[in-house]
Design a protein around this motif. Structure first.
Motif, PDB file in Angstrom:
ATOM      1  N   MET A 164       0.584  -1.058  -0.005  1.00  0.00           N
ATOM      2  CA  MET A 164      -0.119  -0.017  -0.080  1.00  0.00           C
ATOM      3  C   MET A 164       0.910   1.360  -0.099  1.00  0.00           C
ATOM      4  SD  MET A 164      -3.125   1.042  -0.155  1.00  0.00           S
ATOM      5  CE  MET A 164      -4.197   2.308   0.072  1.00  0.00           C
ATOM      6  N   ARG A 165       1.980   1.097   0.682  1.00  0.00           N
ATOM      7  CA  ARG A 165       3.108   2.232   0.681  1.00  0.00           C
ATOM      8  C   ARG A 165       3.332   2.808  -0.648  1.00  0.00           C
ATOM      9  NH1 ARG A 165       8.420   2.615   4.629  1.00  0.00           N
ATOM     10  NH2 ARG A 165       8.860   4.642   3.869  1.00  0.00           N
ATOM     11  N   ASN A 166       3.688   1.496  -1.432  1.00  0.00           N
ATOM     12  CA  ASN A 166       4.396   1.790  -2.867  1.00  0.00           C
ATOM     13  C   ASN A 166       3.348   2.665  -3.604  1.00  0.00           C
ATOM     14  OD1 ASN A 166       6.748   0.858  -2.091  1.00  0.00           O
ATOM     15  ND2 ASN A 166       6.234  -1.496  -2.840  1.00  0.00           N
ATOM     16  N   VAL A 167       1.934   2.211  -3.600  1.00  0.00           N
ATOM     17  CA  VAL A 167       0.801   2.811  -4.257  1.00  0.00           C
ATOM     18  C   VAL A 167       0.846   4.232  -3.833  1.00  0.00           C
ATOM     19  CG1 VAL A 167      -1.604   2.781  -4.603  1.00  0.00           C
ATOM     20  CG2 VAL A 167      -0.531   0.558  -4.259  1.00  0.00           C
ATOM     21  N   TRP A 168       0.938   4.485  -2.686  1.00  0.00           N
ATOM     22  CA  TRP A 168       0.779   6.139  -2.245  1.00  0.00           C
ATOM     23  C   TRP A 168       2.111   6.835  -2.850  1.00  0.00           C
ATOM     24  CZ3 TRP A 168      -3.283   8.625  -1.265  1.00  0.00           C
ATOM     25  CH2 TRP A 168      -4.414   7.821  -0.476  1.00  0.00           C
ATOM     26  N   THR A 169       3.190   6.063  -2.831  1.00  0.00           N
ATOM     27  CA  THR A 169       4.437   6.676  -3.501  1.00  0.00           C
ATOM     28  C   THR A 169       4.194   7.119  -4.844  1.00  0.00           C
ATOM     29  OG1 THR A 169       5.760   5.513  -1.953  1.00  0.00           O
ATOM     30  CG2 THR A 169       6.926   6.469  -3.907  1.00  0.00           C
ATOM     31  N   VAL A 170       3.631   5.896  -5.720  1.00  0.00           N
ATOM     32  CA  VAL A 170       3.254   6.135  -6.947  1.00  0.00           C
ATOM     33  C   VAL A 170       2.273   7.321  -7.307  1.00  0.00           C
ATOM     34  CG1 VAL A 170       2.369   5.142  -9.269  1.00  0.00           C
ATOM     35  CG2 VAL A 170       3.776   3.709  -7.763  1.00  0.00           C
ATOM     36  N   ILE A 171       1.317   7.321  -6.500  1.00  0.00           N
ATOM     37  CA  ILE A 171       0.400   8.687  -6.644  1.00  0.00           C
ATOM     38  C   ILE A 171       1.036   9.938  -6.470  1.00  0.00           C
ATOM     39  CG2 ILE A 171      -1.527   9.464  -5.402  1.00  0.00           C
ATOM     40  CD1 ILE A 171      -2.708   6.642  -4.789  1.00  0.00           C
ATOM     41  N   GLY A 172       2.023   9.980  -5.389  1.00  0.00           N
ATOM     42  CA  GLY A 172       2.606  11.148  -5.132  1.00  0.00           C
ATOM     43  C   GLY A 172       3.515  11.775  -6.258  1.00  0.00           C
ATOM     44  N   PHE A 173       4.055  10.507  -6.731  1.00  0.00           N
ATOM     45  CA  PHE A 173       5.440  10.882  -7.876  1.00  0.00           C
ATOM     46  C   PHE A 173       4.352  11.443  -9.092  1.00  0.00           C
ATOM     47  CE2 PHE A 173       7.267   9.138 -11.744  1.00  0.00           C
ATOM     48  CZ  PHE A 173       8.519  10.054 -11.663  1.00  0.00           C
ATOM     49  N   SER A 174       3.239  10.514  -9.459  1.00  0.00           N
ATOM     50  CA  SER A 174       2.648  11.003 -10.687  1.00  0.00           C
ATOM     51  C   SER A 174       1.879  12.235 -10.670  1.00  0.00           C
ATOM     52  CB  SER A 174       1.392   9.929 -10.863  1.00  0.00           C
ATOM     53  OG  SER A 174       2.044   8.647 -11.126  1.00  0.00           O
ATOM     54  N   LEU A 175       1.137  12.721  -9.283  1.00  0.00           N
ATOM     55  CA  LEU A 175       0.829  14.100  -9.134  1.00  0.00           C
ATOM     56  C   LEU A 175       1.831  15.064  -9.286  1.00  0.00           C
ATOM     57  CD1 LEU A 175      -1.679  13.313  -6.338  1.00  0.00           C
ATOM     58  CD2 LEU A 175      -2.301  13.813  -8.434  1.00  0.00           C
ATOM     59  N   ARG A 176       2.836  14.958  -8.644  1.00  0.00           N
ATOM     60  CA  ARG A 176       3.967  15.820  -8.776  1.00  0.00           C
ATOM     61  C   ARG A 176       4.458  16.409 -10.235  1.00  0.00           C
ATOM     62  NH1 ARG A 176       5.790  13.481  -4.193  1.00  0.00           N
ATOM     63  NH2 ARG A 176       7.323  12.159  -5.199  1.00  0.00           N
ATOM     64  N   THR A 177       4.555  14.876 -10.911  1.00  0.00           N
ATOM     65  CA  THR A 177       5.089  15.202 -12.367  1.00  0.00           C
ATOM     66  C   THR A 177       4.108  15.697 -13.162  1.00  0.00           C
ATOM     67  OG1 THR A 177       4.412  12.900 -12.782  1.00  0.00           O
ATOM     68  CG2 THR A 177       6.792  13.258 -12.146  1.00  0.00           C
ATOM     69  N   LYS A 178       2.555  15.253 -13.038  1.00  0.00           N
ATOM     70  CA  LYS A 178       1.570  15.688 -13.849  1.00  0.00           C
ATOM     71  C   LYS A 178       0.984  16.982 -13.812  1.00  0.00           C
ATOM     72  CE  LYS A 178       1.091  12.839 -17.114  1.00  0.00           C
ATOM     73  NZ  LYS A 178       1.124  13.078 -18.518  1.00  0.00           N
ATOM     74  N   LEU A 179       1.028  17.615 -12.445  1.00  0.00           N
ATOM     75  CA  LEU A 179       0.114  18.521 -11.686  1.00  0.00           C
ATOM     76  C   LEU A 179       0.738  19.988 -12.352  1.00  0.00           C
ATOM     77  CD1 LEU A 179      -2.249  19.399 -10.383  1.00  0.00           C
ATOM     78  CD2 LEU A 179      -0.979  19.702  -8.225  1.00  0.00           C
ATOM     79  N   MET A 180       1.948  20.023 -12.449  1.00  0.00           N
ATOM     80  CA  MET A 180       2.655  21.454 -12.768  1.00  0.00           C
ATOM     81  C   MET A 180       3.266  21.308 -14.141  1.00  0.00           C
ATOM     82  SD  MET A 180       1.829  22.777 -10.438  1.00  0.00           S
ATOM     83  CE  MET A 180       2.726  24.622 -10.871  1.00  0.00           C
ATOM     84  N   THR A 181       3.040  20.424 -14.920  1.00  0.00           N
ATOM     85  CA  THR A 181       3.387  20.299 -16.391  1.00  0.00           C
ATOM     86  C   THR A 181       2.725  21.518 -17.006  1.00  0.00           C
ATOM     87  OG1 THR A 181       1.946  18.517 -16.842  1.00  0.00           O
ATOM     88  CG2 THR A 181       3.822  17.818 -16.198  1.00  0.00           C
ATOM     89  N   LYS A 182       3.475  21.776 -18.206  1.00  0.00           N
ATOM     90  CA  LYS A 182       2.732  22.839 -19.220  1.00  0.00           C
ATOM     91  C   LYS A 182       1.680  22.400 -19.781  1.00  0.00           C
ATOM     92  CE  LYS A 182       7.294  25.610 -19.934  1.00  0.00           C
ATOM     93  NZ  LYS A 182       8.216  26.051 -20.918  1.00  0.00           N
ATOM     94  N   ALA A 183       1.530  21.133 -19.993  1.00  0.00           N
ATOM     95  CA  ALA A 183       0.716  20.459 -21.003  1.00  0.00           C
ATOM     96  C   ALA A 183      -0.642  20.498 -20.100  1.00  0.00           C
ATOM     97  CB  ALA A 183       0.766  19.160 -21.395  1.00  0.00           C
TER      98      ALA A 183
END
Length: 430
Positions: A1-20
Motif C-alpha cells: 500500500m505504501r508503494n501505491v501512495w508513492t506512485v500517486i505522489g510521484f504521478s501528481l508531482r510530475t503531471k500537476l505542474m506540467t505545461k501540458a
C-alpha cells in the motif's frame, strides 16, 4: 500500500505542474467561459441593429395591413414594419439599396373559385429572409387569415378565443393493487423538470470529458515510460500492480482537481449580471434540485471511471510507441462514445427499451442509469443491481487489467498480439 501512495505522489508531482496540464486546463476553462457568455458576446455585436425593418406597401387591404402592424407590435420580435403610402417601385428599391429597409411586403389580390380570397403576400428583398423570421411572418399571416375568413360568422369574443393558445397538460395513470388504472398524485407535477435536466446533462458531459482526458493521460504516461525505458528502472523498485493502481488513483485525483476548477469557473460566470438575468428567464428553482440525483450520479461516475481507467492502463501497457497509442485505445474510445451518445440522444425518451437494457451493461451503466434516475422512471432495486454489476465488472476487469499490465510493461518492440499477451499472462499469478 505504501508503494501505491508513492506512485500517486510521484504521478501528481510530475503531471500537476506540467505545461501540458496547465495549458489544457486553462484552454478548457476559457472554452467554458466563452460558451457560457456566448449569447452576451453575440449581443454586443448586433445590439444596435438587432431589429430588422421591413417595408409594408399600402394596398386595397387597409384592415389587414393595420392588423398586421398591430400583431407585430404585440409579438415584440425582431421585425419592425415600416408603412409606405403611395410608394413607387423606384423609391422602394432605393431604400432597400441604402439599407433603410431590408425588404418590403406587398399584398396582392387573389381569387379562389371566382370569389375574392385572402391576399397573396410577397416579400421583396436583395437577400433571402432568415428562416426564423420567415416563420414569424407566416405565423402572423396565418392567424390574420383565420380571422379574415371567420370575421362575419363569429362574435368578437369567439375571435378572441380563437387567438388564445390551447391549454394542454399531462397526468399519469398508475395501476392500483386491484389492477385498476387511476390518476397518480405525482402525475400532477410537470413531466419535464428543468432542474433535473440540468444536473443530468452536466453529469453526462462530466463523465465523458473526464474519461477521455484522464484515460488518455493514464495510457500515454505508461507508454511514454516504456518508450523511454524508464519502466525498467521503476519495475525494480515498485511492483507493476502498485504502479497501475497508483497511476489510476493519481489521475482520478488530477481529474477531480480539473473538475473543481471548471466548476469554480462556471459558478463565477453564472454570478455575472448578464447571466443572472438569463437564469431568471429559465425559472430554475434550486429548492427543487434532488440531492439524491447528485449522489447517485457521483457513485455511477466513480465506478464508471475505474472501469474505463483499468482498460486504458492495460492497453497502454502493451504499446511501446506513443505513435501507436491512438489506434490501440480506439475500441475503448468507441465504448465511451457509445455510452455518451446513448445518454444524449435518449434525453427525450429516458424510459425506452434501449436505455433500460443498456443501464445493466457495465460500459453503458454510468450514462443510461443516470438518465433513468434524472429524467425517467426506475425501481430502487434496478439502481442497486446495476451498481452491483458495475462493481463486479470493475473487479473482474481490474484483475484482468492487472495481469495484462504486469505482462505488457516488459514487452517491447512491435505491439504484441493477444495470443502472445495471453501466453505471457499464464506465467504470472495475481
Amino acid at each position: 500500500m505504501r508503494n501505491v501512495w508513492t506512485v500517486i505522489g510521484f504521478s501528481l508531482r510530475t503531471k500537476l505542474m506540467t505545461k501540458a496540464f496547465l495549458m489544457t486546463t486553462a484552454i478548457l476553462a476559457l472554452i467554458v467561459t466563452i460558451v457560457m457568455n456566448l449569447p452576451f458576446i453575440i449581443s454586443l455585436f448586433d445590439e444596435e441593429d438587432k431589429a430588422i425593418k421591413v417595408g409594408l406597401v399600402n394596398s386595397s387591404y387597409p384592415a389587414i395591413e393595420k392588423s398586421l402592424e398591430e400583431a407585430f407590435k404585440q409579438k415584440q420580435n425582431d421585425i419592425i414594419l415600416v408603412p409606405y403610402d403611395n410608394a413607387t417601385e423606384e423609391g422602394l428599391l432605393k431604400d432597400v439599396k441604402e439599407g433603410i429597409i431590408t425588404g418590403y411586403l406587398k399584398l396582392e389580390a387573389a381569387e379562389q373559385g371566382g370569389e375574392q380570397a385572402f391576399p397573396k403576400v410577397t416579400y421583396h428583398s436583395e437577400e433571402d429572409l432568415d428562416f426564423g423570421l420567415q416563420g414569424d411572418i407566416t405565423a402572423v399571416l396565418t392567424v390574420l387569415k383565420t380571422q379574415w375568413i371567420v370575421k362575419d360568422s363569429l362574435t368578437a369574443d369567439q375571435q378572441q378565443q380563437l387567438n388564445q393558445p390551447v391549454s394542454f397538460d399531462t397526468k399519469k395513470l398508475k395501476a392500483s393493487d386491484s389492477g385498476q388504472l387511476a390518476e397518480d398524485a405525482a402525475g400532477e407535477e410537470p413531466a419535464f423538470k428543468a432542474e433535473s435536466f440540468v444536473v443530468t446533462f452536466a453529469l453526462l458531459i462530466l463523465f465523458f470529458t473526464s474519461i477521455q482526458m484522464t484515460g488518455n493521460m493514464i495510457a500515454s504516461e505508461v507508454t511514454q515510460e516504456k518508450s523511454s525505458r524508464v519502466m525498467e528502472i521503476l519495475i525494480t523498485s515498485v511492483s507493476p500492480l502498485a504502479q497501475m493502481f497508483g497511476k489510476i488513483l493519481a489521475m482520478f485525483i488530477l481529474g477531480m482537481i480539473q473538475i473543481m476548477a471548471f466548476i469554480a469557473v462556471a459558478v463565477i460566470n453564472l454570478l455575472l449580471p448578464h447571466n443572472q438575468e438569463a437564469l431568471k428567464g429559465l425559472d430554475l428553482d434550486i429548492s427543487k434540485f434532488d440531492p439524491m440525483l447528485v449522489i447517485y450520479g457521483l457513485i455511477l461516475y466513480v465506478f464508471g471511471y475505474f472501469l474505463y481507467a483499468t482498460l486504458y492502463a492495460s492497453v497502454g501497457s502493451i504499446v511501446s510507441r506513443t505513435e501507436d497509442l491512438a489506434q490501440a485505445v480506439l475500441p475503448i474510445t468507441f465504448l465511451s462514445l457509445a455510452a455518451f451518445y446513448i445518454g444524449m440522444f435518449s434525453v427525450s425518451t429516458p424510459n425506452s427499451m434501449l436505455v433500460k437494457v443498456t443501464s445493466f451493461i457495465p460500459f453503458f451503466t454510468p450514462t443510461s442509469m443516470l438518465l433513468r434516475i434524472g429524467l425517467g422512471e426506475y425501481q430502487w432495486w434496478e439502481f442497486w443491481l446495476s451498481i452491483v454489476i458495475l462493481l463486479l465488472s470493475v473487479l473482474v476487469f481490474g484483475w484482468l487489467a492487472a495481469k495484462i499490465y504486469r505482462t505488457g510493461v516488459l514487452l517491447y518492440g512491435k505491439r504484441p498480439t493477444w495470443k502472445e499477451v495471453r501466453k505471457a499472462m499464464k506465467a504470472y499469478k495475481i
